[in-house]
Design an enzyme around this catalytic site. Structure first.
Site, PDB file in Angstrom:
ATOM      1  N   HIS A 158       0.824  -1.211   0.000  1.00  0.00           N
ATOM      2  CA  HIS A 158       0.000   0.000   0.000  1.00  0.00           C
ATOM      3  C   HIS A 158       0.863   1.269   0.000  1.00  0.00           C
ATOM      4  O   HIS A 158       2.009   1.253   0.448  1.00  0.00           O
ATOM      5  CB  HIS A 158      -0.912   0.010   1.239  1.00  0.00           C
ATOM      6  CG  HIS A 158      -0.141   0.008   2.527  1.00  0.00           C
ATOM      7  ND1 HIS A 158       0.391   1.155   3.069  1.00  0.00           N
ATOM      8  CD2 HIS A 158       0.228  -1.007   3.343  1.00  0.00           C
ATOM      9  CE1 HIS A 158       1.038   0.849   4.178  1.00  0.00           C
ATOM     10  NE2 HIS A 158       0.966  -0.461   4.374  1.00  0.00           N
ATOM     11  N   ARG A 175      -5.968   0.751   3.960  1.00  0.00           N
ATOM     12  CA  ARG A 175      -4.805   1.310   3.258  1.00  0.00           C
ATOM     13  C   ARG A 175      -4.438   0.475   2.027  1.00  0.00           C
ATOM     14  O   ARG A 175      -3.982   1.024   1.011  1.00  0.00           O
ATOM     15  CB  ARG A 175      -3.614   1.489   4.205  1.00  0.00           C
ATOM     16  CG  ARG A 175      -3.093   0.226   4.909  1.00  0.00           C
ATOM     17  CD  ARG A 175      -2.178   0.646   6.050  1.00  0.00           C
ATOM     18  NE  ARG A 175      -1.457  -0.409   6.745  1.00  0.00           N
ATOM     19  CZ  ARG A 175      -1.929  -1.130   7.759  1.00  0.00           C
ATOM     20  NH1 ARG A 175      -3.185  -0.947   8.173  1.00  0.00           N
ATOM     21  NH2 ARG A 175      -1.164  -2.020   8.378  1.00  0.00           N
ATOM     22  N   GLU A 216      -1.662  -7.002   7.200  1.00  0.00           N
ATOM     23  CA  GLU A 216      -0.310  -6.789   7.750  1.00  0.00           C
ATOM     24  C   GLU A 216      -0.063  -7.756   8.907  1.00  0.00           C
ATOM     25  O   GLU A 216      -1.011  -8.260   9.526  1.00  0.00           O
ATOM     26  CB  GLU A 216      -0.196  -5.332   8.228  1.00  0.00           C
ATOM     27  CG  GLU A 216       1.163  -4.915   8.798  1.00  0.00           C
ATOM     28  CD  GLU A 216       2.336  -5.222   7.868  1.00  0.00           C
ATOM     29  OE1 GLU A 216       2.687  -6.418   7.698  1.00  0.00           O
ATOM     30  OE2 GLU A 216       2.906  -4.261   7.326  1.00  0.00           O
ATOM     31  N   HIS A 219       0.414  -8.801  12.507  1.00  0.00           N
ATOM     32  CA  HIS A 219      -0.090  -8.146  13.723  1.00  0.00           C
ATOM     33  C   HIS A 219       1.091  -7.684  14.578  1.00  0.00           C
ATOM     34  O   HIS A 219       2.028  -8.456  14.805  1.00  0.00           O
ATOM     35  CB  HIS A 219      -0.974  -9.114  14.514  1.00  0.00           C
ATOM     36  CG  HIS A 219      -1.859  -8.403  15.493  1.00  0.00           C
ATOM     37  ND1 HIS A 219      -1.366  -7.868  16.654  1.00  0.00           N
ATOM     38  CD2 HIS A 219      -3.175  -8.108  15.459  1.00  0.00           C
ATOM     39  CE1 HIS A 219      -2.363  -7.270  17.313  1.00  0.00           C
ATOM     40  NE2 HIS A 219      -3.467  -7.409  16.592  1.00  0.00           N
ATOM     41  N   HIS A 260       0.597  -5.661   2.170  1.00  0.00           N
ATOM     42  CA  HIS A 260       1.331  -4.954   3.232  1.00  0.00           C
ATOM     43  C   HIS A 260       2.791  -5.403   3.263  1.00  0.00           C
ATOM     44  O   HIS A 260       3.115  -6.508   2.805  1.00  0.00           O
ATOM     45  CB  HIS A 260       0.665  -5.263   4.568  1.00  0.00           C
ATOM     46  CG  HIS A 260      -0.772  -4.860   4.600  1.00  0.00           C
ATOM     47  ND1 HIS A 260      -1.196  -3.658   5.113  1.00  0.00           N
ATOM     48  CD2 HIS A 260      -1.881  -5.471   4.115  1.00  0.00           C
ATOM     49  CE1 HIS A 260      -2.507  -3.544   4.969  1.00  0.00           C
ATOM     50  NE2 HIS A 260      -2.954  -4.640   4.362  1.00  0.00           N
TER      51      HIS A 260
HETATM   52  C1  3PG Z   1       3.452  -1.491  10.284  1.00  0.00           C
HETATM   53  O1  3PG Z   1       2.620  -2.371  10.486  1.00  0.00           O
HETATM   54  O2  3PG Z   1       3.867  -0.734  11.181  1.00  0.00           O
HETATM   55  C2  3PG Z   1       4.027  -1.278   8.906  1.00  0.00           C
HETATM   56  O3  3PG Z   1       3.058  -1.292   7.947  1.00  0.00           O
HETATM   57  C3  3PG Z   1       5.112  -2.281   8.613  1.00  0.00           C
HETATM   58  O4  3PG Z   1       6.033  -2.021   9.557  1.00  0.00           O
HETATM   59  P1  3PG Z   1       7.528  -2.548   9.656  1.00  0.00           P
HETATM   60  O5  3PG Z   1       8.243  -2.149   8.398  1.00  0.00           O
HETATM   61  O6  3PG Z   1       8.035  -1.835  10.878  1.00  0.00           O
HETATM   62  O7  3PG Z   1       7.455  -4.030   9.865  1.00  0.00           O
END
Ligand code: 3PG
Length: 247
Positions: free
Chosen positions: A9, A60, A87, A89, A182
């Protein structure tokens, strides 16, 4: 040869604020909307077309898909939503600022929470107001299927059944898929497709809003992969994602 297009996204409000997001359902920023449109324009300019679109149940990714399809004049395509593409969790870290968390616990610890394959962040309490267990969109799932935290291994375990039961058969039958998902659900899929080791996956970061093309053979084994557009800009954007968790 099959082509699979994966798009993380566009920039979300919590990407902009550098907060751990996970299953929190935040929207795109104006920059994120523009990235999603740009992804669609790039795909169109390169002659891509699709038969079916896949996305998560988070806005998103869904809105990224909409803007991309709009630019492609394909708003009528069938869209398959699955919580399995959500994403990873982020447990008790959801909502916290990444750099402040690194200041408090150290860069190393935050790297483990963000990128280790099998160490999850501290879990949410089931009754934490941030928990998604009461959210109507997950009402048909068993309580245990709605995570209180996940490491990437957990995300792989819930993405793969969906890949095997829905996405892979669709690709095999000749359908051209575009997937808006994600950072970590895409990392989970890529880990599986490319057979990346548990230690090497730590170094893989996915930038926002840039189409990533996987060319697959008839057994769906990757032949090669590449970002559309400016490769150097994509590499820079991926490197910037890596530094978001530093103090
Ligand atoms: C999140 O969930 O904070 C981001 O979309 C992905 O985060 P990261 O790159 O810190 O894993």
């Amino acid at each position: 040869m099959h082509k699979l297009v994966l798009i993380r996204h566009g920039e979300s409000t919590w990407n902009l604020e550098n907060r751990f997001t996970g299953w929190t359902d935040v929207d795109l920023t104006p920059t994120g909307v523009e990235q999603a449109k740009q992804a669609g324009r790039l795909l169109k300019a390169e002659g891509y077309d699709f038969d079916v679109a896949y996305t998560s149940v988070l806005k998103r990714a869904t809105r990224t898909l909409w803007h991309t399809l709009d630019e492609l004049d394909r708003t009528w395509l069938p869209v398959v939503h699955s919580w399995r593409l959500n994403e990873r969790h982020y447990g008790g870290l959801q909502g916290l600022n990444k750099a402040e968390t690194a200041k408090k616990y150290g860069d190393e610890q935050v790297l483990v929470w963000r990128r280790s394959y099998d160490t999850p962040p501290p879990p949410l309490e089931a009754n934490d107001p941030r928990s998604e267990r009461g959210d109507v969109r997950y009402a048909k799932l068993a309580a245990e299927q709605v995570p209180l935290t996940e490491c990437l291994k957990d995300t792989v375990a819930r993405v793969l059944p969906f890949w095997n039961e829905s996405m892979a058969p669709a690709i095999r039958s000749g359908r051209r898929l575009v997937v808006a998902a994600h950072g970590n659900s895409i990392r989970a899929l890529i880990k599986y497709l490319d057979g990346i080791s548990d230690s090497d996956i730590v170094g893989l970061n996915i930038p926002n809003g840039i189409p990533l093309v996987y060319e697959l053979d008839d057994d769906l084994k990757p032949l090669r992969h590449y970002y559309l557009g400016d490769a150097e800009a994509a590499a820079k954007a991926a490197a910037a994602v890596a530094t978001q968790g530093k103090a």
